[in-house]
Design a protein around this motif. Structure first.
Motif, PDB file in Angstrom:
ATOM      1  N   LYS A 111      23.897  52.536  47.934  1.00 43.04           N
ATOM      2  CA  LYS A 111      24.464  51.258  48.346  1.00 43.04           C
ATOM      3  C   LYS A 111      25.570  50.798  47.412  1.00 43.04           C
ATOM      4  O   LYS A 111      25.626  51.186  46.246  1.00 43.04           O
ATOM      5  CB  LYS A 111      23.371  50.197  48.428  1.00 43.04           C
ATOM      6  N   TYR A 112      26.450  49.996  47.977  1.00 42.26           N
ATOM      7  CA  TYR A 112      27.427  49.297  47.156  1.00 42.26           C
ATOM      8  C   TYR A 112      26.693  48.195  46.399  1.00 42.26           C
ATOM      9  O   TYR A 112      25.768  47.584  46.932  1.00 42.26           O
ATOM     10  CB  TYR A 112      28.499  48.633  48.024  1.00 42.26           C
ATOM     11  N   PRO A 113      27.104  47.915  45.179  1.00 40.68           N
ATOM     12  CA  PRO A 113      26.484  46.778  44.488  1.00 40.68           C
ATOM     13  C   PRO A 113      26.912  45.467  45.142  1.00 40.68           C
ATOM     14  O   PRO A 113      27.945  45.412  45.811  1.00 40.68           O
ATOM     15  CB  PRO A 113      27.026  46.886  43.057  1.00 40.68           C
ATOM     16  N   ASP A 114      26.101  44.443  44.953  1.00 42.12           N
ATOM     17  CA  ASP A 114      26.456  43.127  45.483  1.00 42.12           C
ATOM     18  C   ASP A 114      27.771  42.672  44.857  1.00 42.12           C
ATOM     19  O   ASP A 114      28.029  42.920  43.676  1.00 42.12           O
ATOM     20  CB  ASP A 114      25.361  42.106  45.175  1.00 42.12           C
ATOM     21  N   THR A 115      28.585  41.989  45.652  1.00 41.87           N
ATOM     22  CA  THR A 115      29.887  41.518  45.185  1.00 41.87           C
ATOM     23  C   THR A 115      29.710  40.438  44.126  1.00 41.87           C
ATOM     24  O   THR A 115      28.861  39.559  44.248  1.00 41.87           O
ATOM     25  CB  THR A 115      30.699  40.951  46.367  1.00 41.87           C
ATOM     26  N   ILE A 116      30.547  40.536  43.107  1.00 41.88           N
ATOM     27  CA  ILE A 116      30.539  39.534  42.034  1.00 41.88           C
ATOM     28  C   ILE A 116      31.881  38.820  42.056  1.00 41.88           C
ATOM     29  O   ILE A 116      32.933  39.466  42.058  1.00 41.88           O
ATOM     30  CB  ILE A 116      30.293  40.194  40.663  1.00 41.88           C
ATOM     31  N   ASN A 117      31.825  37.497  42.091  1.00 43.14           N
ATOM     32  CA  ASN A 117      33.038  36.686  42.018  1.00 43.14           C
ATOM     33  C   ASN A 117      32.744  35.457  41.166  1.00 43.14           C
ATOM     34  O   ASN A 117      31.650  35.329  40.616  1.00 43.14           O
ATOM     35  CB  ASN A 117      33.545  36.324  43.422  1.00 43.14           C
ATOM     36  N   ALA A 118      33.708  34.559  41.070  1.00 43.69           N
ATOM     37  CA  ALA A 118      33.550  33.376  40.218  1.00 43.69           C
ATOM     38  C   ALA A 118      32.403  32.481  40.664  1.00 43.69           C
ATOM     39  O   ALA A 118      31.878  31.705  39.868  1.00 43.69           O
ATOM     40  CB  ALA A 118      34.858  32.584  40.178  1.00 43.69           C
ATOM     41  N   ASN A 119      31.979  32.585  41.933  1.00 43.60           N
ATOM     42  CA  ASN A 119      30.884  31.757  42.443  1.00 43.60           C
ATOM     43  C   ASN A 119      29.507  32.376  42.214  1.00 43.60           C
ATOM     44  O   ASN A 119      28.494  31.739  42.489  1.00 43.60           O
ATOM     45  CB  ASN A 119      31.077  31.493  43.940  1.00 43.60           C
TER      46      ASN A 119
END
Length: 185
Positions: A111-119
């Motif tokens: 799987k792709y890792p969960d997306t990480i952003n400023a939120n």
């Protein structure tokens, strides 16, 4: 490690060098850290050390929708955890086994890792392995210094690449094979 711990390690690694360009751009780095953590962890998870996942799904007309976080489907199991013949086309999985009917199946995939952003909450744990998280710190440092400090970029990128190469070497050395039914020589 949590995102906050990763950011702390990045700041410590950047703080180990004194450069006027780093100090000037420190505020800019905070905006770049989250997208860099996301892209470096995605690179690690898809090229170096995949994140494995099992997911129970229900088929309709022997068709299953591919999970959105799947980048490589490895196996499909029936409810008794026996492998099932399958084929993929686009974002669909087709059960090819004629003896199986619709029901619950288990997908085993990278799987792709969960997306990480400023939120993303800073207490979020990264999904890549611990050893890969250490390499991630240097990959992010390289990304942060690429435009400001070419020598630092080279240093951090070399460290990142060496760490990834060592991880891959350990994975290859630990490879095993299982023989079922014997071996005829």
């Amino acid at each position: 490690m949590t995102i906050n711990q990763i950011i702390e390690k990045i700041m410590v690694a950047l703080d180990e060098v004194s450069s006027p360009n780093l100090l000037i751009n420190e505020d800019e780095y905070i905006d770049k850290i989250f997208p860099l953590i996301d892209s470096v962890q995605r690179e690690i998870a898809t090229i170096v050390k995949p994140i494995k996942k099992y997911l129970d799904v229900v088929s309709i007309n022997k068709r299953i929708d591919m999970p959105p976080d799947c980048y490589e489907l490895l196996k499909v199991y029936d409810s008794g955890m026996k492998p099932v013949s399958f084929d993929t086309y686009g974002s669909k999985i087709f059960i090819m086994d004629e003896t199986r009917s619709d029901g619950t199946f288990t997908l085993y995939y990278n799987k792709y890792p969960d997306t990480i952003n400023a939120n993303t909450p800073r207490a979020t744990e990264l999904e890549v392995s611990k050893e890969c998280q250490e390499a991630l710190v240097y990959g992010v440092c390289a990304g942060l210094t690429i435009n400001d400090e070419p020598e630092l970029y080279d240093t951090y990128m070399d460290k990142y690449n060496v760490m990834l190469a060592n991880i891959q070497l350990r994975m290859q050395n630990g490879a095993t094979a299982k023989l079922v039914g014997g071996l005829k020589i």
